[in-house]
Design a protein around this motif. Structure first.
Motif, PDB file in Angstrom:
ATOM      1  N   LEU A  59       2.498 -48.540  -4.110  1.00  0.00           N
ATOM      2  CA  LEU A  59       1.350 -47.664  -4.373  1.00  0.00           C
ATOM      3  C   LEU A  59       0.260 -48.411  -5.129  1.00  0.00           C
ATOM      4  CD1 LEU A  59       2.852 -44.206  -5.379  1.00  0.00           C
ATOM      5  CD2 LEU A  59       1.323 -44.687  -3.460  1.00  0.00           C
ATOM      6  N   SER A  60       0.660 -49.178  -6.128  1.00  0.00           N
ATOM      7  CA  SER A  60      -0.306 -49.956  -6.891  1.00  0.00           C
ATOM      8  C   SER A  60      -1.045 -50.941  -5.984  1.00  0.00           C
ATOM      9  CB  SER A  60       0.397 -50.693  -8.039  1.00  0.00           C
ATOM     10  OG  SER A  60      -0.523 -51.481  -8.751  1.00  0.00           O
ATOM     11  N   GLU A  61      -0.292 -51.639  -5.137  1.00  0.00           N
ATOM     12  CA  GLU A  61      -0.914 -52.590  -4.214  1.00  0.00           C
ATOM     13  C   GLU A  61      -1.879 -51.890  -3.261  1.00  0.00           C
ATOM     14  OE1 GLU A  61       2.514 -54.448  -2.466  1.00  0.00           O
ATOM     15  OE2 GLU A  61       2.736 -55.859  -4.135  1.00  0.00           O
ATOM     16  N   ILE A  62      -1.527 -50.683  -2.825  1.00  0.00           N
ATOM     17  CA  ILE A  62      -2.392 -49.924  -1.915  1.00  0.00           C
ATOM     18  C   ILE A  62      -3.671 -49.492  -2.627  1.00  0.00           C
ATOM     19  CG2 ILE A  62      -2.612 -47.691  -0.734  1.00  0.00           C
ATOM     20  CD1 ILE A  62       0.390 -48.076   0.084  1.00  0.00           C
ATOM     21  N   PHE A  63      -3.548 -48.924  -3.824  1.00  0.00           N
ATOM     22  CA  PHE A  63      -4.729 -48.408  -4.522  1.00  0.00           C
ATOM     23  C   PHE A  63      -5.585 -49.509  -5.129  1.00  0.00           C
ATOM     24  CE2 PHE A  63      -2.808 -44.413  -3.662  1.00  0.00           C
ATOM     25  CZ  PHE A  63      -3.881 -43.535  -3.596  1.00  0.00           C
ATOM     26  N   LEU A  64      -5.055 -50.721  -5.233  1.00  0.00           N
ATOM     27  CA  LEU A  64      -5.865 -51.875  -5.630  1.00  0.00           C
ATOM     28  C   LEU A  64      -6.299 -52.672  -4.401  1.00  0.00           C
ATOM     29  CD1 LEU A  64      -3.913 -53.033  -8.812  1.00  0.00           C
ATOM     30  CD2 LEU A  64      -6.042 -51.713  -8.697  1.00  0.00           C
ATOM     31  N   LYS A  65      -5.960 -52.139  -3.233  1.00  0.00           N
ATOM     32  CA  LYS A  65      -6.309 -52.688  -1.919  1.00  0.00           C
ATOM     33  C   LYS A  65      -5.769 -54.099  -1.694  1.00  0.00           C
ATOM     34  CE  LYS A  65     -10.150 -49.680  -0.784  1.00  0.00           C
ATOM     35  NZ  LYS A  65     -11.534 -49.641  -0.304  1.00  0.00           N
ATOM     36  N   ASN A  66      -4.625 -54.390  -2.278  1.00  0.00           N
ATOM     37  CA  ASN A  66      -3.929 -55.641  -1.996  1.00  0.00           C
ATOM     38  C   ASN A  66      -2.982 -55.475  -0.811  1.00  0.00           C
ATOM     39  OD1 ASN A  66      -5.156 -57.015  -4.159  1.00  0.00           O
ATOM     40  ND2 ASN A  66      -3.697 -56.089  -5.567  1.00  0.00           N
ATOM     41  N   LYS A  67      -2.653 -54.250  -0.490  1.00  0.00           N
ATOM     42  CA  LYS A  67      -1.858 -53.913   0.702  1.00  0.00           C
ATOM     43  C   LYS A  67      -2.734 -52.980   1.529  1.00  0.00           C
ATOM     44  CE  LYS A  67       2.430 -51.614   2.122  1.00  0.00           C
ATOM     45  NZ  LYS A  67       3.328 -52.522   2.781  1.00  0.00           N
ATOM     46  N   THR A  68      -3.037 -53.383   2.761  1.00  0.00           N
ATOM     47  CA  THR A  68      -4.000 -52.644   3.570  1.00  0.00           C
ATOM     48  C   THR A  68      -3.432 -52.099   4.874  1.00  0.00           C
ATOM     49  OG1 THR A  68      -4.751 -54.697   4.611  1.00  0.00           O
ATOM     50  CG2 THR A  68      -5.937 -53.966   2.624  1.00  0.00           C
ATOM     51  N   LYS A  69      -2.153 -52.387   5.154  1.00  0.00           N
ATOM     52  CA  LYS A  69      -1.532 -51.928   6.403  1.00  0.00           C
ATOM     53  C   LYS A  69      -0.202 -51.251   6.111  1.00  0.00           C
ATOM     54  CE  LYS A  69      -4.407 -54.159   9.256  1.00  0.00           C
ATOM     55  NZ  LYS A  69      -5.319 -53.463  10.124  1.00  0.00           N
ATOM     56  N   TRP A  70       0.060 -50.148   6.831  1.00  0.00           N
ATOM     57  CA  TRP A  70       1.365 -49.515   6.790  1.00  0.00           C
ATOM     58  C   TRP A  70       2.348 -50.397   7.548  1.00  0.00           C
ATOM     59  CZ3 TRP A  70       2.064 -45.847   3.414  1.00  0.00           C
ATOM     60  CH2 TRP A  70       1.015 -44.994   3.061  1.00  0.00           C
ATOM     61  N   ASP A  71       3.629 -50.108   7.430  1.00  0.00           N
ATOM     62  CA  ASP A  71       4.656 -50.907   8.108  1.00  0.00           C
ATOM     63  C   ASP A  71       4.463 -50.947   9.623  1.00  0.00           C
ATOM     64  OD1 ASP A  71       5.799 -51.530   5.678  1.00  0.00           O
ATOM     65  OD2 ASP A  71       7.389 -50.020   5.831  1.00  0.00           O
ATOM     66  N   ASP A  72       3.849 -49.910  10.203  1.00  0.00           N
ATOM     67  CA  ASP A  72       3.622 -49.892  11.654  1.00  0.00           C
ATOM     68  C   ASP A  72       2.356 -50.648  12.057  1.00  0.00           C
ATOM     69  OD1 ASP A  72       1.500 -48.220  10.962  1.00  0.00           O
ATOM     70  OD2 ASP A  72       2.281 -46.469  12.018  1.00  0.00           O
ATOM     71  N   GLY A  73       1.651 -51.236  11.078  1.00  0.00           N
ATOM     72  CA  GLY A  73       0.455 -52.025  11.360  1.00  0.00           C
ATOM     73  C   GLY A  73      -0.848 -51.251  11.274  1.00  0.00           C
TER      74      GLY A  73
END
Length: 141
Positions: free
Chosen positions: A43-57
């Motif tokens: 969640l932290s990576e998502i809200f800091l936009k370090n993770k931009t893709k779900w597992d399905d791409g």
């Protein structure tokens, strides 16, 4: 007797602190999203936009509540490990350096739910007491 009172006071304070910091939000995604649970780290990576893709791409679209929201304050402290002011500074620096922009903001839980319903890759958070009909609530592990 003094030791017993001190011990009881300590137990009471720990119990109160635990209750006061209990999770006061729930994380939601679009009902079509296959994700069932998520870690605070992700969640932290998502809200800091370090993770931009779900597992399905598919692309992730995080949505924040307005900065004055008590729910946002709880989420920021619990998931991001920083207060809302520190997160705003983070995004100001990122925007200034061309490294990114903050997640979109919505003014209310209802607006976050609408955003999540209308965007398949969206993820947001709402107050624990808000009805989440029409979206999926994720388990945080």
């Amino acid at each position: 007797m003094k030791n017993i009172i001190t011990t009881l006071l300590g137990v009471f304070l720990i119990a109160f602190a635990t209750e006061a910091t209990a999770q006061s939000y729930k994380v939601i995604v679009n009902s079509a999203n296959s994700t069932e649970s998520i870690s605070k780290k992700n969640l932290s990576e998502i809200f800091l936009k370090n993770k931009t893709k779900w597992d399905d791409g598919s692309s992730i679209s995080p949505v924040d509540l307005k900065s004055s929201s008590a729910t946002r304050k709880a989420f920021s402290n619990d998931v991001l490990g920083r207060d809302v002011g520190a997160i705003r500074s983070y995004w100001q620096q990122a925007a200034f350096s061309g490294k990114g922009t903050a997640p979109v903001e919505r003014s209310s839980d209802a607006e976050v739910i609408t955003f999540v319903k209308n965007n398949p890759g969206a993820v947001g958070y709402i107050s624990e007491s808000t009805d989440a009909s029409g979206v999926k609530v994720l388990t945080i592990n």
